[in-house]
Scaffold this motif. Structure first.
Motif, PDB file in Angstrom:
ATOM      1  N   PHE A 243       0.852  -1.185   0.000  1.00  0.00           N
ATOM      2  CA  PHE A 243       0.000   0.000   0.000  1.00  0.00           C
ATOM      3  C   PHE A 243       0.889   1.237   0.000  1.00  0.00           C
ATOM      4  O   PHE A 243       1.590   1.500   0.984  1.00  0.00           O
ATOM      5  CB  PHE A 243      -0.917   0.013   1.228  1.00  0.00           C
ATOM      6  N   ASP A 244       0.869   1.964  -1.112  1.00  0.00           N
ATOM      7  CA  ASP A 244       1.563   3.249  -1.172  1.00  0.00           C
ATOM      8  C   ASP A 244       0.596   4.305  -0.649  1.00  0.00           C
ATOM      9  O   ASP A 244      -0.547   4.390  -1.104  1.00  0.00           O
ATOM     10  CB  ASP A 244       1.963   3.557  -2.612  1.00  0.00           C
ATOM     11  N   THR A 245       1.018   5.107   0.315  1.00  0.00           N
ATOM     12  CA  THR A 245       0.106   6.045   0.965  1.00  0.00           C
ATOM     13  C   THR A 245       0.556   7.481   0.751  1.00  0.00           C
ATOM     14  O   THR A 245       1.709   7.751   0.403  1.00  0.00           O
ATOM     15  CB  THR A 245       0.018   5.775   2.483  1.00  0.00           C
ATOM     16  N   ALA A 246      -0.363   8.394   0.991  1.00  0.00           N
ATOM     17  CA  ALA A 246      -0.041   9.820   0.914  1.00  0.00           C
ATOM     18  C   ALA A 246       0.845  10.215   2.090  1.00  0.00           C
ATOM     19  O   ALA A 246       0.757   9.629   3.175  1.00  0.00           O
ATOM     20  CB  ALA A 246      -1.326  10.647   0.924  1.00  0.00           C
ATOM     21  N   GLY A 247       1.695  11.214   1.873  1.00  0.00           N
ATOM     22  CA  GLY A 247       2.534  11.715   2.953  1.00  0.00           C
ATOM     23  C   GLY A 247       1.691  12.327   4.064  1.00  0.00           C
ATOM     24  O   GLY A 247       0.723  13.049   3.802  1.00  0.00           O
ATOM     25  N   LEU A 248       2.044  12.022   5.308  1.00  0.00           N
ATOM     26  CA  LEU A 248       1.275  12.502   6.456  1.00  0.00           C
ATOM     27  C   LEU A 248       1.959  13.713   7.087  1.00  0.00           C
ATOM     28  O   LEU A 248       3.123  13.631   7.493  1.00  0.00           O
ATOM     29  CB  LEU A 248       1.128  11.383   7.497  1.00  0.00           C
ATOM     30  N   ARG A 249       1.233  14.817   7.148  1.00  0.00           N
ATOM     31  CA  ARG A 249       1.736  16.016   7.817  1.00  0.00           C
ATOM     32  C   ARG A 249       0.919  16.256   9.082  1.00  0.00           C
ATOM     33  O   ARG A 249      -0.065  15.577   9.352  1.00  0.00           O
ATOM     34  CB  ARG A 249       1.607  17.231   6.884  1.00  0.00           C
ATOM     35  N   ARG A 250       1.334  17.256   9.850  1.00  0.00           N
ATOM     36  CA  ARG A 250       0.567  17.614  11.041  1.00  0.00           C
ATOM     37  C   ARG A 250      -0.832  18.069  10.644  1.00  0.00           C
ATOM     38  O   ARG A 250      -1.027  18.730   9.625  1.00  0.00           O
ATOM     39  CB  ARG A 250       1.270  18.737  11.807  1.00  0.00           C
ATOM     40  N   LYS A 251      -1.808  17.739  11.494  1.00  0.00           N
ATOM     41  CA  LYS A 251      -3.195  18.100  11.192  1.00  0.00           C
ATOM     42  C   LYS A 251      -3.369  19.605  11.014  1.00  0.00           C
ATOM     43  O   LYS A 251      -4.160  20.059  10.189  1.00  0.00           O
ATOM     44  CB  LYS A 251      -4.114  17.613  12.315  1.00  0.00           C
ATOM     45  N   SER A 252      -2.617  20.387  11.797  1.00  0.00           N
ATOM     46  CA  SER A 252      -2.762  21.842  11.730  1.00  0.00           C
ATOM     47  C   SER A 252      -2.334  22.397  10.377  1.00  0.00           C
ATOM     48  O   SER A 252      -2.736  23.496   9.991  1.00  0.00           O
ATOM     49  CB  SER A 252      -1.943  22.500  12.837  1.00  0.00           C
ATOM     50  N   ARG A 253      -1.509  21.656   9.637  1.00  0.00           N
ATOM     51  CA  ARG A 253      -1.023  22.125   8.338  1.00  0.00           C
ATOM     52  C   ARG A 253      -1.893  21.661   7.172  1.00  0.00           C
ATOM     53  O   ARG A 253      -1.673  22.052   6.034  1.00  0.00           O
ATOM     54  CB  ARG A 253       0.414  21.647   8.109  1.00  0.00           C
ATOM     55  N   ILE A 254      -2.857  20.796   7.452  1.00  0.00           N
ATOM     56  CA  ILE A 254      -3.696  20.248   6.390  1.00  0.00           C
ATOM     57  C   ILE A 254      -4.955  21.106   6.274  1.00  0.00           C
ATOM     58  O   ILE A 254      -5.792  21.126   7.175  1.00  0.00           O
ATOM     59  CB  ILE A 254      -4.078  18.783   6.677  1.00  0.00           C
ATOM     60  N   VAL A 255      -5.091  21.832   5.177  1.00  0.00           N
ATOM     61  CA  VAL A 255      -6.262  22.681   4.958  1.00  0.00           C
ATOM     62  C   VAL A 255      -7.011  22.284   3.692  1.00  0.00           C
ATOM     63  O   VAL A 255      -8.206  22.527   3.560  1.00  0.00           O
ATOM     64  CB  VAL A 255      -5.856  24.173   4.894  1.00  0.00           C
ATOM     65  N   ASP A 256      -6.317  21.647   2.748  1.00  0.00           N
ATOM     66  CA  ASP A 256      -6.923  21.256   1.477  1.00  0.00           C
ATOM     67  C   ASP A 256      -7.802  20.028   1.671  1.00  0.00           C
ATOM     68  O   ASP A 256      -7.424  19.079   2.365  1.00  0.00           O
ATOM     69  CB  ASP A 256      -5.818  20.971   0.446  1.00  0.00           C
ATOM     70  N   VAL A 257      -8.985  20.033   1.052  1.00  0.00           N
ATOM     71  CA  VAL A 257      -9.918  18.909   1.182  1.00  0.00           C
ATOM     72  C   VAL A 257      -9.296  17.624   0.650  1.00  0.00           C
ATOM     73  O   VAL A 257      -9.416  16.552   1.258  1.00  0.00           O
ATOM     74  CB  VAL A 257     -11.241  19.213   0.447  1.00  0.00           C
ATOM     75  N   ALA A 258      -8.614  17.722  -0.493  1.00  0.00           N
ATOM     76  CA  ALA A 258      -7.997  16.536  -1.090  1.00  0.00           C
ATOM     77  C   ALA A 258      -6.961  15.932  -0.148  1.00  0.00           C
ATOM     78  O   ALA A 258      -6.876  14.706  -0.005  1.00  0.00           O
ATOM     79  CB  ALA A 258      -7.344  16.901  -2.422  1.00  0.00           C
ATOM     80  N   GLU A 259      -6.174  16.782   0.517  1.00  0.00           N
ATOM     81  CA  GLU A 259      -5.153  16.264   1.426  1.00  0.00           C
ATOM     82  C   GLU A 259      -5.782  15.636   2.667  1.00  0.00           C
ATOM     83  O   GLU A 259      -5.267  14.657   3.208  1.00  0.00           O
ATOM     84  CB  GLU A 259      -4.182  17.376   1.836  1.00  0.00           C
ATOM     85  N   LYS A 260      -6.897  16.197   3.131  1.00  0.00           N
ATOM     86  CA  LYS A 260      -7.594  15.603   4.276  1.00  0.00           C
ATOM     87  C   LYS A 260      -8.083  14.195   3.937  1.00  0.00           C
ATOM     88  O   LYS A 260      -7.947  13.264   4.728  1.00  0.00           O
ATOM     89  CB  LYS A 260      -8.774  16.484   4.692  1.00  0.00           C
ATOM     90  N   LEU A 261      -8.663  14.045   2.739  1.00  0.00           N
ATOM     91  CA  LEU A 261      -9.118  12.723   2.306  1.00  0.00           C
ATOM     92  C   LEU A 261      -7.944  11.763   2.166  1.00  0.00           C
ATOM     93  O   LEU A 261      -8.026  10.593   2.542  1.00  0.00           O
ATOM     94  CB  LEU A 261      -9.866  12.834   0.977  1.00  0.00           C
TER      95      LEU A 261
END
Length: 456
Positions: A243-261
């Motif tokens: 399973f190749d996954t998206a890079g995980l950043r701190r929640k406070s830095r995630i504002v884009d809907v696509a990145e949240k998904l």
């Protein structure tokens, strides 16, 4: 090999929705945001009693050479070349656009059998677009609504006819119309490995190196991978699902809907995995987010291996390795002795050692300790350090048993479990790991109260 079917079309025509509908699982990310799918996603599904492979692809777009969109297009074209059948999808509500017409020519030139699918045909608004689809030269369009499951049975008939297959009974036809979902097929379940880490640590490059093909989109831009994409391969005769996954950043830095998904999809991949490879960039220091990911893996009870990528770029290797080992041991204290492997995904170095560490960690994660050995160890551990007294009364641990594996879970029967301090539990857990070689594997140590034999 099972026949493979590629779903292609421009962005946001409903390819991932159809993929989820046919496989019976909500594995592909679906959003109003165009371009959510970037890498090829494959899944098994059944029609007419036949197991088939479905490939969800990125939206086809006109793009400048070297851009992300051009790499996405290359992945889609590779899926067309690999497929036994192409489902070319348009949005009937938009009608036939110039982009649809341009990429219909690409599909025709491929020579692959093609079914023209007009999606979103529910209601009168899609009628005009459905009739426009005849001009694409891909045969008669098939009207469906992937979201509302309309026309899926007819699509199943068309797929079997295009592949020269026949229905095998009523139960098989029920499967294609939504009464039975997709499945993995018969045979041994593959070992599930999730590759996780911060953005741009080289996760997709590592997956491509293990697969031996350019299966995932890679590049210098952070956040290229958006959803957790599964890829099957065999490692020395053992079936593996990566399973190749998206890079995980701190929640406070995630504002884009696509990145949240994408982040929620990566967390879900960790929960479904058996072994998690935490990938760390050797050129960057270990940050709080790396430790947060490691803590997530421990809480979910998954086996873990830490891989240090881009090791070929490190000059003073011994000193750097020593510093990394000390940092991981100190800051991932809940997983003492977690395996640490240095690799170079781009150069393909260290992959054998990485997979050996993964399989060894998987074996420890599944390990069961015989009750006799467990209680002999317990007697020695109690003799070396007896449980402390609570309010003048000794706490007695009478015996222990292993309740389950995956992760190893132990139950100790104790006279006063509520009074046993956490420090003593940590002593027992650490000694248990060392004695039975459970390094780097989450363990669960639970207490149960024994019955009082003198109670009325």
């Amino acid at each position: 090999m099972y026949p493979s079917i590629a779903i292609v079309g421009r962005p946001n025509v409903g390819k991932s929705t159809l993929f989820n509908r046919l496989t019976g699982r909500r594995t592909a990310l679906v959003s109003d945001t165009p371009g959510m799918t970037r890498d090829r996603r494959e899944g098994a599904f059944f029609i007419g009693g036949h197991e088939l492979r479905l490939i969800d692809t990125a939206g086809l777009e006109e793009a400048a050479p070297g851009s992300i969109a051009s790499r996405m297009r290359a992945q889609s074209e590779a899926a067309i070349a690999k497929a036994s059948l192409v489902l070319f999808m348009i949005d009937a509500r938009d009608g036939v656009t110039p982009v649809d017409a341009a990429f219909a020519r690409i599909v025709r030139a491929s020579g692959r059998p093609t079914i023209l699918v007009a999606n979103k045909c529910e209601g009168r608004i899609g009628a005009d677009g459905f009739y426009e689809a005849f001009q694409l030269g891909l045969g008669d369009p098939l009207a469906i609504s992937a979201e509302h499951s309309e026309g899926i049975g007819e699509l199943g008939d068309a797929i079997l006819a295009a592949l020269g297959l026949k229905w095998r009974g009523k139960e098989a036809k029920d499967a294609a119309t939504g009464n039975a979902g997709g499945g993995e097929g018969e045979g041994k379940t593959p070992l599930r490995i999730a590759i996780v880490g911060r953005p741009n640590s080289g996760k997709s490059t590592l997956v491509n190196a293990l697969l031996g093909e350019e299966r995932m989109i890679t590049g210098p831009e952070p956040g290229l991978t958006r959803d957790a994409v599964a890829a099957d391969f065999s490692w020395k005769g053992t079936a593996v699902r990566l399973f190749d996954t998206a890079g995980l950043r701190r929640k406070s830095r995630i504002v884009d809907v696509a990145e949240k998904l994408a982040a929620s999809d990566a967390v879900r991949a960790v929960r479904f995995a058996e072994v998690v490879v935490l990938l760390i960039d050797a050129e960057r220091t270990i940050e709080h987010q790396d430790l947060t990911i490691g803590d997530l893996v421990e809480r979910e009870g998954r086996a873990m291996v830490v891989a240090i990528n881009k090791w070929d770029a490190v000059t003073d290797k011994q000193r750097r390795l020593r510093a990394l080992r000390e940092a991981i041991d100190a800051r991932l204290a809940q997983l003492p002795g977690v395996p640490l492997v240095t690799i170079s995904a781009r150069a393909g170095r260290g992959l054998d050692k990485l997979m050996e560490a993964v399989f060894a960690s998987y074996e420890r994660w599944n390990r069961r300790v015989p009750t006799g050995e467990l209680n002999r160890w317990l007697r020695v551990a109690l003799e070396q350090h007896a449980p402390p007294a609570a309010k003048g009364s000794r706490i007695k641990i009478r015996y222990m048993t292993q309740a389950s594996a995956r992760p190893p879970t132990f139950i100790a029967f104790c006279s006063r479990p509520e009074a046993l301090p956490g420090t003593y539990l940590r002593y027992l857990g650490n000694d248990l790991r060392q004695t039975f070689d459970l390094a780097g594997v989450p363990i669960r140590l639970k207490l149960r109260k024994t019955d009082n034999p003198f109670a009325p």
